[in-house]
Design an enzyme around this catalytic site. Structure first.
Site, PDB file in Angstrom:
ATOM      1  N   GLU A 298     -12.494  -3.006  12.100  1.00  0.00           N
ATOM      2  CA  GLU A 298     -12.541  -2.213  10.869  1.00  0.00           C
ATOM      3  C   GLU A 298     -13.671  -2.645   9.936  1.00  0.00           C
ATOM      4  OE1 GLU A 298      -8.852  -2.197   8.750  1.00  0.00           O
ATOM      5  OE2 GLU A 298      -9.698  -1.151   7.020  1.00  0.00           O
TER       6      GLU A 298
ATOM      7  N   GLU B 145       0.831  -1.212   0.000  1.00  0.00           N
ATOM      8  CA  GLU B 145       0.000   0.000   0.000  1.00  0.00           C
ATOM      9  C   GLU B 145       0.868   1.265   0.000  1.00  0.00           C
ATOM     10  OE1 GLU B 145      -2.708  -0.825   3.311  1.00  0.00           O
ATOM     11  OE2 GLU B 145      -4.025  -1.914   1.950  1.00  0.00           O
TER      12      GLU B 145
ATOM     13  N   ASP C 236      -8.037  -9.296   4.161  1.00  0.00           N
ATOM     14  CA  ASP C 236      -7.792  -8.181   5.072  1.00  0.00           C
ATOM     15  C   ASP C 236      -8.872  -8.099   6.143  1.00  0.00           C
ATOM     16  OD1 ASP C 236      -6.850  -5.867   6.155  1.00  0.00           O
ATOM     17  OD2 ASP C 236      -7.466  -4.552   4.529  1.00  0.00           O
TER      18      ASP C 236
HETATM   19  C1  GCU Z   1      -6.084  -2.378   5.922  1.00  0.00           C
HETATM   20  C2  GCU Z   1      -6.478  -1.038   6.473  1.00  0.00           C
HETATM   21  C3  GCU Z   1      -5.368  -0.050   6.370  1.00  0.00           C
HETATM   22  C4  GCU Z   1      -4.092  -0.642   6.967  1.00  0.00           C
HETATM   23  C5  GCU Z   1      -3.785  -1.969   6.329  1.00  0.00           C
HETATM   24  C6  GCU Z   1      -2.612  -2.699   6.965  1.00  0.00           C
HETATM   25  O1  GCU Z   1      -5.964  -2.316   4.540  1.00  0.00           O
HETATM   26  O2  GCU Z   1      -7.604  -0.557   5.780  1.00  0.00           O
HETATM   27  O3  GCU Z   1      -5.764   1.102   7.070  1.00  0.00           O
HETATM   28  O4  GCU Z   1      -3.034   0.228   6.775  1.00  0.00           O
HETATM   29  O5  GCU Z   1      -4.887  -2.812   6.473  1.00  0.00           O
HETATM   30  O6  GCU Z   1      -2.853  -3.719   7.599  1.00  0.00           O
HETATM   31  O7  GCU Z   1      -1.486  -2.282   6.826  1.00  0.00           O
END
Ligand code: GCU
Length: 607
Positions: free
Chosen positions: A340, A233, A312
């Site tokens: 979440e 990400e 996730d």
């Molecule tokens: C999910 C979450 C993110 C977080 C990511 C992670 O995608 O939405 O906010 O950063 O997990 O585990 O790194």
């Protein structure tokens, strides 16, 4: 103690509760520390005078076993149970809580208020509250806390360079409770501090991290280690330099090894820029594809932290196949206490039943550590919803001794937290909590589909919200069918499992109903094991989930919980009810409009 209510912990407060002072109930015990932070109770010894001061956290000399033993005894006495017998030892040495706190005071995916220790770009906390937090974590057996977000946002990448004395002071508050500190770091930090590269094979980079580690451990000798989210990400990582994740992790691990530090490397790596038209890339395959070939290449002080499922933290996922593919690597299981995707501490969602299922598929010996994304924040009750602290407490219990026992753990938490309820009322509340996960699952995500939540904030229904996005999260519902074929004829994901599991998942006739649409693309008229069609099952589950939420609300409203929990739980229940109806109606309407199939029972679906 309203500002800092700590859920189940008041039973450890002085003055000693009256029912613990009866000589008959204060069963005699003596604690001896055993290696590995365990403890053993000697029968027929006397209650050590130090027990109460130990329980308050005045422990010296690293005798964490004594601390755990004291909590275990006080808990047993409070619950009217026999004291724990024989040697008591945690299965895992590292029982970690990962806090996604940012230095501006926000908490990523936090639903319990602002950060307990950051505000306005700096440390800001009540030391007494942090001590109580340490005590709370120790009381359920947790021993590592990572204090900043895995997404290291400005200015947290400078925690070590600019705030080391503050980090040391913070570590000092947790130390008496056997809780060690960890920080998330940014893999590109040497470049951020004006270096030419962050390439893990570069000698200058290696020396930079070594010097960094030397400084950290000089200031905090019992520092636990670093947590890293790399190449995930949009976070920097070794891929930029054409290096593997073993090369990246080992470089950091070698810098901290002389100090006994651990390098916790997250396996949450996938292509978050996927073209939704691309039918070959299948996100659940990603962690296994990246890491399985690296088994055996990680240094001994590296812990590879793998999320429980391949996506996730969805309400229902199969266990991640990566756990079975890396027998020569230290693996940590990562779960998320912050809800979440599971109601954000508005909807009641007790996790132990989910962990029981996980343990059925994943023998505890498969992993060597556990970690949970925290659900804590500055709210007076710590976890947002008064019942959400159950998940934190339960995680500690499972982390110490992972065995399926959801009903017992829930019952204990209810008993410790609400001793004023009658036995029947406690039983009712425990039953409600035990069922809460299945109810939530029914009104939200049908049969393992995942990702029907609103994009970004991840709360509330949006069946097509993630359908044309770059995150690799598709269900491909059309007028005839829904789901992704992940069998050998489809993306091949099922082949990542050991053969016996693969065989079960490959065939819709043997695949568990709850995971059917995770592994298969099926027509709406597919006949399920119970004789119902797939579309009818989707409708039925949603209606049932809503109905059960209505019953849950009635049960909750009738419970004489103490204030302020009663008011807080009622307020959130009203939201949950409203949102359960939205989920039910929107998901059912979505499938009804696509398929044109009416509900067999003629219930209201919106055209
Ligand atoms: C999910 C979450 C993110 C977080 C990511 C992670 O995608 O939405 O906010 O950063 O997990 O585990 O790194």
């Amino acid at each position: 103690m309203s500002e800092s209510r700590l859920s189940w912990l008041p039973f450890l407060e002085k003055p000693v509760p009256a029912d613990l002072t009866e000589p008959a109930q204060v069963a005699a015990f003596e604690l001896s520390q055993v290696p590995g932070a365990g403890f053993r109770l000697a029968p027929d010894a006397s209650l050590p005078e130090e027990a109460w001061s130990v329980a308050q956290g005045e422990i010296r000399g690293g005798r964490t076993g004594i601390l755990y033993g004291t909590y275990a005894c006080l808990e047993a006495l409070k619950l009217g149970r026999p004291l724990p017998e024989g040697l008591q030892q945690p299965l895992y040495d590292s029982r970690m809580i990962d806090c996604w706190d940012n230095m501006d005071g926000t908490v990523e995916r936090g639903y319990a208020g602002r950060s307990l220790w950051f505000e306005g770009g700096k440390f800001s906390y009540d030391p007494d509250r942090i001590r109580r937090l340490g005590r709370l974590l120790a009381s359920c057996g947790l021993n590592v806390l990572c204090l900043n977000n895995v997404n290291v946002h400005e200015p947290a990448q400078n925690l070590i360079a600019d705030w080391l004395p503050k980090l040391a002071a913070f570590a000092g508050l947790l130390r008496p409770f056997g809780v060690r500190l960890m920080t998330s770091i940014d893999f590109s930090q040497p470049m951020r501090e004006d270096g030419p590269t962050a390439d893990p094979l570069d000698a200058g980079v290696q020396a930079w991290w070594k010097e960094c580690a030397d400084r950290v451990w000089a200031a905090i000798p019992d520092f636990f280690g670093f947590l890293v989210k790399a190449d995930s990400e949009h976070r920097p990582g070794p891929f930029t330099y054409g290096r593997t994740h073993a090369e990246g992790a080992n470089m950091l691990a070698r810098a901290i090894a002389p100090h006994g530090g651990k390098l916790v490397w997250r396996a949450f790596v996938y292509n978050c820029m996927q073209d939704w038209r691309d039918t070959h890339t299948d996100r659940p395959c990603a962690a296994y594809d990246t890491y399985a070939p690296l088994d055996g290449q990680f240094d001994d002080n590296v812990i590879l932290q793998v999320k429980n499922g391949p996506f996730d933290f969805q309400v229902r996922e199969p266990v991640s196949p990566t756990f079975y593919a890396m027998p020569r690597t230290h693996l940590a299981l990562e779960v998320q206490l912050a809800q979440e995707y599971t109601g954000q501490q508005i909807d009641i969602y007790a996790m132990p039943p989910m962990w029981d299922e996980l343990l059925e598929d994943l023998p505890p010996q498969t992993v060597s550590a556990v970690a949970a994304v925290s659900n804590m924040g500055r709210d007076a009750n710590l976890c947002g919803h008064p019942f959400a602290a159950l998940n934190l407490y339960a995680f500690g219990r499972y982390a110490w001794s992972p065995a399926p026992r959801a009903a017992e753990v829930i019952r204990d938490w209810v008993g410790l937290t609400y001793p004023g309820l009658t036995a029947d009322e406690r039983k009712t509340l425990a039953g409600l909590l035990l069922d809460s996960r299945s109810v939530y699952e029914k009104y939200t995500a049908p049969l393992g589909l995942c990702w029907m939540v609103s994009p970004n904030n991840h709360y509330g229904p949006s069946p097509d919200g993630y359908e044309y996005q770059a995150w690799g999260t598709y269900h491909k519902a059309n007028r005839d069918a829904v789901g992704i074929d992940r069998t050998a004829k489809g993306t091949g994901y099922a082949a990542q499992y050991p053969p016996e599991m693969q065989a079960v998942y490959e065939d819709p006739a043997t695949c568990p109903d709850e995971l059917l649409l995770f592994f298969h693309r099926l027509r709406y008229d597919y006949v399920m094991r119970d004789g119902r069609t797939l579309i009818q099952r989707i409708y039925d589950d949603h209606f049932a989930g809503l109905e059960q939420t209505q019953k849950m609300a009635e049960t909750l409203y009738a419970l004489p919980l103490p204030e302020p929990d009663r008011t807080e739980a009622r307020e959130r229940m009203a939201l949950q009810l409203h949102d359960a109806r939205e989920w039910c109606d929107i998901v059912n309407t979505f499938f009804h409009r696509l398929s044109g199939v009416p509900d067999a029972h003629g219930r209201k679906i919106w055209d």
